[in-house]
Write a protein that holds these residues in place. Sequence first.
Motif, PDB file in Angstrom:
ATOM      1  N   SER A 190     -15.484 -57.041-108.203  1.00 16.34           N
ATOM      2  CA  SER A 190     -15.442 -55.799-108.954  1.00 16.34           C
ATOM      3  C   SER A 190     -14.662 -54.756-108.166  1.00 16.34           C
ATOM      4  CB  SER A 190     -16.856 -55.318-109.248  1.00 16.34           C
ATOM      5  OG  SER A 190     -17.603 -55.218-108.056  1.00 16.34           O
ATOM      6  N   ALA A 191     -13.374 -54.932-108.127  1.00 17.73           N
ATOM      7  CA  ALA A 191     -12.525 -54.039-107.347  1.00 17.73           C
ATOM      8  C   ALA A 191     -12.120 -52.836-108.164  1.00 17.73           C
ATOM      9  CB  ALA A 191     -11.268 -54.788-106.928  1.00 17.73           C
ATOM     10  N   PRO A 192     -11.931 -51.686-107.506  1.00 16.02           N
ATOM     11  CA  PRO A 192     -11.297 -50.588-108.215  1.00 16.02           C
ATOM     12  C   PRO A 192      -9.865 -51.027-108.500  1.00 16.02           C
ATOM     13  CG  PRO A 192     -11.510 -50.070-105.888  1.00 16.02           C
ATOM     14  CD  PRO A 192     -12.157 -51.387-106.095  1.00 16.02           C
ATOM     15  N   LEU A 193      -9.493 -51.036-109.750  1.00 20.56           N
ATOM     16  CA  LEU A 193      -8.164 -51.530-110.095  1.00 20.56           C
ATOM     17  C   LEU A 193      -7.089 -50.592-109.606  1.00 20.56           C
ATOM     18  CD1 LEU A 193      -8.698 -52.669-113.739  1.00 20.56           C
ATOM     19  CD2 LEU A 193      -8.095 -54.101-111.797  1.00 20.56           C
ATOM     20  N   ALA A 208     -18.532 -60.151-107.255  1.00 21.03           N
ATOM     21  CA  ALA A 208     -18.111 -59.082-106.371  1.00 21.03           C
ATOM     22  C   ALA A 208     -18.154 -59.572-104.921  1.00 21.03           C
ATOM     23  CB  ALA A 208     -19.056 -57.904-106.531  1.00 21.03           C
ATOM     24  N   SER A 213     -16.108 -54.195-102.244  1.00 28.54           N
ATOM     25  CA  SER A 213     -17.061 -53.086-102.214  1.00 28.54           C
ATOM     26  C   SER A 213     -16.653 -52.071-101.152  1.00 28.54           C
ATOM     27  CB  SER A 213     -18.471 -53.592-101.907  1.00 28.54           C
ATOM     28  OG  SER A 213     -19.066 -54.063-103.092  1.00 28.54           O
ATOM     29  N   ALA A 216     -13.919 -50.047-102.599  1.00 31.34           N
ATOM     30  CA  ALA A 216     -14.455 -49.075-103.560  1.00 31.34           C
ATOM     31  C   ALA A 216     -15.092 -47.906-102.816  1.00 31.34           C
ATOM     32  CB  ALA A 216     -15.469 -49.753-104.485  1.00 31.34           C
ATOM     33  N   ASN A 217     -15.840 -48.223-101.768  1.00 28.85           N
ATOM     34  CA  ASN A 217     -16.475 -47.157-100.993  1.00 28.85           C
ATOM     35  C   ASN A 217     -15.433 -46.247-100.357  1.00 28.85           C
ATOM     36  OD1 ASN A 217     -19.000 -48.048-101.577  1.00 28.85           O
ATOM     37  ND2 ASN A 217     -19.244 -49.232 -99.683  1.00 28.85           N
ATOM     38  N   ARG A 219     -12.391 -45.692-101.381  1.00 28.84           N
ATOM     39  CA  ARG A 219     -11.756 -44.862-102.413  1.00 28.84           C
ATOM     40  C   ARG A 219     -12.677 -43.738-102.865  1.00 28.84           C
ATOM     41  NH1 ARG A 219      -7.238 -46.487-105.723  1.00 28.84           N
ATOM     42  NH2 ARG A 219      -8.265 -45.296-107.355  1.00 28.84           N
ATOM     43  N   GLY A 220     -13.952 -44.051-103.042  1.00 31.95           N
ATOM     44  CA  GLY A 220     -14.909 -43.034-103.482  1.00 31.95           C
ATOM     45  C   GLY A 220     -15.018 -41.906-102.467  1.00 31.95           C
ATOM     46  N   LYS A 221     -15.147 -42.314-101.208  1.00 34.58           N
ATOM     47  CA  LYS A 221     -15.297 -41.332-100.133  1.00 34.58           C
ATOM     48  C   LYS A 221     -14.034 -40.474-100.020  1.00 34.58           C
ATOM     49  CE  LYS A 221     -14.814 -42.654 -95.936  1.00 34.58           C
ATOM     50  NZ  LYS A 221     -14.827 -43.522 -94.751  1.00 34.58           N
ATOM     51  N   SER A 224     -13.425 -38.016-102.857  1.00 43.03           N
ATOM     52  CA  SER A 224     -14.284 -36.824-102.780  1.00 43.03           C
ATOM     53  C   SER A 224     -13.681 -35.761-101.861  1.00 43.03           C
ATOM     54  CB  SER A 224     -15.687 -37.205-102.290  1.00 43.03           C
ATOM     55  OG  SER A 224     -15.668 -37.477-100.896  1.00 43.03           O
TER      56      SER A 224
END
Lengths: 534, 534
Positions: A190-193, A208, A213, A216-217, A219-221, A224
Motif C-alpha cells: 500500500s504505497a503512496p502512489l 503492504a 509504510s 508513507a510515513n 511523506r506524511g511527516k 506536514s
Amino acid sequence: MDIEGFRTAGYAAIDSICDYYESLRERPVNAQVQPGFLAKSVPDSAPEEGEAWEKIADDYQKIIMPGITHWQHPRFFAFFPCNVTFEGMLADLHTAAISNPGFNWSVSPSVTELEIIMCDWVAKMLGLSTEFTSASASGLGGGIILNSASEVAITVAIAARERALTRIESLEAWEKDQGAREPVSEDSGSAPLTGEQDKAKTLPQGQASQATSQLANWRGKTTSRLVLYGTTQTHSIAAKAALILGISFRALKVFAKDEYALQGETLKAAIEEDRAAGRYPFMLVATLGTTSSCAIDNMTEIAQVAKSYPELWIHVDSAYAGVALTLPEERAKMDIAAINECVDSFSTNLHKWGLVQFDCSPLHVKDRGALSRALTVTPEFLRTRHGDAGTVLDLRNMSLSLGRRFRSLKVWFVLRSYGLQGLRNHLRGSILQAQLFQKLVKEGQTPLKIVAKPRFALVVFRLEPAGVIEKDALNRAFWDALEKRSSELTLTQTVLPEIGFCIRWVSGSLWTRDSDVEASYKVICECADAILSS
Amino acid sequence: MDIEGFRTAGYAAIDSICDYYESLRERPVNAQVQPGFLAKSVPDSAPEEGEAWEKIADDYQKIIMPGITHWQHPRFFAFFPCNVTFEGMLADLHTAAISNPGFNWSVSPSVTELEIIMCDWVAKMLGLSTEFTSASASGLGGGIILNSASEVAITVAIAARERALTRIESLEAWEKDQGAREPVSEDSGSAPLTGEQDKAKTLPQGQASQATSQLANWRGKTTSRLVLYGTTQTHSIAAKAALILGISFRALKVFAKDEYALQGETLKAAIEEDRAAGRYPFMLVATLGTTSSCAIDNMTEIAQVAKSYPELWIHVDSAYAGVALTLPEERAKMDIAAINECVDSFSTNLHKWGLVQFDCSPLHVKDRGALSRALTVTPEFLRTRHGDAGTVLDLRNMSLSLGRRFRSLKVWFVLRSYGLQGLRNHLRGSILQAQLFQKLVKEGQTPLKIVAKPRFALVVFRLEPAGVIEKDALNRAFWDALEKRSSELTLTQTVLPEIGFCIRWVSGSLWTRDSDVEASYKVICECADAILSS
C-alpha cells in the motif's frame, strides 16, 4: 426528439435567446425569488412517460428564468463579470452535439490539439514568454484549460508538492551522504502512489510491506512541514487548495499603505521564519488583481526574493485581471517582465472579463512535466498507440479529472470573430465606464469615498460622512438598502484590512452603456441619502 | 456578432447539426488524422482583426471535424458510451446563453435548486433510499452534480479523510483519558485548515505558532496511516484520488472465479492486516460495473463486513452501470438493498449510458455535512444574506471548485422529454444488442471466446483458437488489425487477471441498430481470419 424535431426546437431556442437579449435591460438584475421557490413548480420525481417538447421549453421560460440572476445584464456590477458572447454559445452547442470525454489524444484529436494551440494563442495575447508555450526551448512549456481558478490552484499545488517532496528527499539523501538511508522497495504494498510508479503501467496490489509504510510515513511527516503562502487578500481558492491537500496555509499580511500588494520583505521574512522553525514554504499564490480591491502583488520584489529560494513554486492567480495583459498599455504596470522571469505557473479566467463563457480557465506552465509527474496514472484500458509512443500529449495526465469538455472551441470561435482588437475594445470600454463611475462618485454631493486605488474596471467605495464614528455599521445598513434594490443593480460587499466593510462596483458586461453607469450611481445615491437621513 | 447575426448563425448551426446526424453513419468512426495535424491549418496566434463568421463556421467543418472521433456513431463500441441527445444540446445552448458561475444560491437560485431536485429525481430513478435525497430523515442527504467520476472520487476521499482524522483524534483523546493531550491553539499561524475554522469567517494569518505546527505534524503523521482501498479492477480514478491527496492506495485482489468481484473475506483480511500494522483503512471504492469486465463487487458481503468496521467510508463507483438501476429487473442483481444499507456515497455518470451529455456525474451522499465540513471556506466577498442565515445550500461548499456550470438543466430536459420509459427503452435496447453480439460470437465459425461474464451491454472476448500457446501475442496482433479498421468500428483493449489481453465491445449509442452489431461482428471476423491465416 428526432432530427426534424430538433430543427424546429433548435430554431425556437435560438429565437428565444434573441428575445432574451432584446429584453435583457427590462429584466430584474437579480433573481427576485425566495429559497425553496422551485419545489413548488417542479414535481419530486421524473415523469414516467415523456412530455411534449413545447411544454418543456415553455416551462424553462416560466419556471427556471425567474430564478436566474442575469450576469450579462447591463446593470450587473457584482463579483466580477462572467462574459458570454454569441460565438461562445454556438461553440457550446457544437461541443454538445459531438459530445465526447476527450481524455486521450486518440479519442478526439481535435480536442487535444486545439486546446494546446489555443493556450499558445492566449499566452501570446497576454505577453507571456515563449517558455509558457508549446514552442518553449525546453519543449515542456504550454497550457491546459481547466474549469476554474479553484481547479487550477489545486492542480498546481499538487505539482508543487511533488516537486518539493522530491527536492527534500534529494536533500535528505545528500545530508546522509547518500549511503545511510533505508532502501525503499517499490515492488508491492500500500504505497503512496507517485507518477513514477506508473512507469510499470500497473497499480500496486497485494500486501503492504514495511518499506512502503516507511515511505508513507516519510511523506506524511514531510508533507506536514510544507506551507502554502498567500496573503490575507488572496482568494479563498488558495486556502481551499491547502485544505483539500491537508497542507498548512499561511496568509501573509498586506497593508493599505502598499495598496494591499505583497511586498518582498514580508515574503522573505516569512520564509526565513518558517525555515528556522523546520517548515518548508513550497508555493506562493501571488495575485494580480485580488477580488476585494484588485491589488497587484509586487512581482518585481517577489522575483528578487525568489532568486534566493528557487524551491518556492510561484503561481500567479490573475483570474479577473489577467486578460488586461492583452492591453499593451497595462503590461508594464502589471510587471509582465517579472512574471515571465520568476513565475512557474500563471492562470487567468477567460470566463470572467475575457468574452469566453464559463467554464474556461487556461493554466500556463513552464514545465508540463511537473504536472504529469504528479498526475499520471495509466491503466491498460487507457493505453493507446500514440500515447505509448509519446507522440502526443494526453491532457488527462495534467489534470485532476480524466474527462474534459471541448473548451478550446469557444476560445477559437471568440478570438477569431472578435480579433484581438475586438477584445481590447471590450476591455477598454469597461475601464472607461469605471472611470466615469469614479468621476460621478468624486464630483457628486453624496459623501461616498473611494477607499482603494481603482484598477481596471473595479471601484471600491463606502459611505463616509463627516463625523460618523460607526462607519462599518453605517455601511452595513447602506448595503442592506442596496440589496433591496437588487432588481435594479447588483454590487458586492467586502471587507478591507484597516478600512472595514465596503462595497465593490465593477463593470464588464458587453451590454453596459454609460447610461447604465449613471443609473447605477443614481440608485446608490438614493440608498445613501435615505440611510443618511434616517 | 449582434442579435440578428446570432439568429442567422444559430439557425445555420442547428442545420449543420441536423446534417451531422443525418450523415453520421457515413463518417469514419475514429478520426483518421495523425499527431500534429491541426497545426497545419490553424495559425500560431490569434488574428488582430475579427474574421467573418461564415469563414469560422466553415473552418469548423473543414478543419476541426476531421479530428473528431464520433462517439455517437452507430458503430462506436469502445470504452463506454458517451450519450448525447438533442434535448441535452438545447440545454447546453440555454446554459451558455445565461452563463453564470453558480457558486452561491443567490447568484442564480435556479442553478442550485434545480440541481438539488434533479439529484432527488435521479436517486428515485435508481432506487436509492430516501436517505440519499433531500427528503432524508436526517435532513442531510442528497446529491450534487460534479463533472466526472474522477472529481467524485477526489471529493469523497477528502470528506472520508476528514471523517477519519476526526475519529482518530477522538479515539486518541479518549485513550489519553481526555487530559494528557497537548492543547491546540486555533488563534493564529500556519495551521492546516479545516472547515471548522471557517466558522470565524476569516483565514488564518500572521505568525506560525508551535501549537499549530504540532497540529500539522499530527495530521501529517496520521494521514500517512490512512489507506484507501479499491481492487485491481477498480478504475484508476481511485488510485489517482489517493495520489492527489498523498494517501496510500491498496488494490485488493479479485479473481476470475468470482467474476472479479471483491469478496467480503478479502476485504476483512486486508482490514485486519492493515490495522495490525498500525494503518487505518478509511475508505473503500467499491465498483458496480468495472471498466474492464463490468464486474460487480459483492455488496452483500461488503455490507456484512462494514458492520464491524463503521469507520470505513464506502463509496460506490457505478460510473457506467449505475443507470441500469433504472431497470427494475436489474436492481436485485445489483444488490440495491445492500447498497442502501451500507454505502456512504454513490455515483453514476449520466453522461455515459444515461442520455445526458458530458459532463454530468451526480454524487449522492447520506450526509452532506461530511462534504461541507471538509470543504467550506467563506471569505467576506462570498457571504450572502441567505447563506449566512443557513436557509439555502451553497453547493460550492460541497465541491472542489467554487464555480459550477448549470448541469441540472440538461437532466431536466432529458428526463422530461424521454420519461423514465424512454430511458428504460434505451437501456434495454443496448442490452439486447449486446445479446445479439454474444449470439453471433458463440454461433460463428471464428474461434472467438467470451472471456468474462457479459453484463449489461459489455462483452469481453478474445481469439482462442485450439493449440495456440502465445494467446496474448496473438490477440495483440488481432488488436493491431482491428485498429487498422477504426474507420469502420472502434473497440477497446484491456487486460484481465488470469486471462490476459482481451478486447471489449460495448453498445450504447442511440444510433446503433442490429445491422451495425452484425457489421461489427463481420469486421471482427475478417480481422481474426486474416490473423489466423497469416
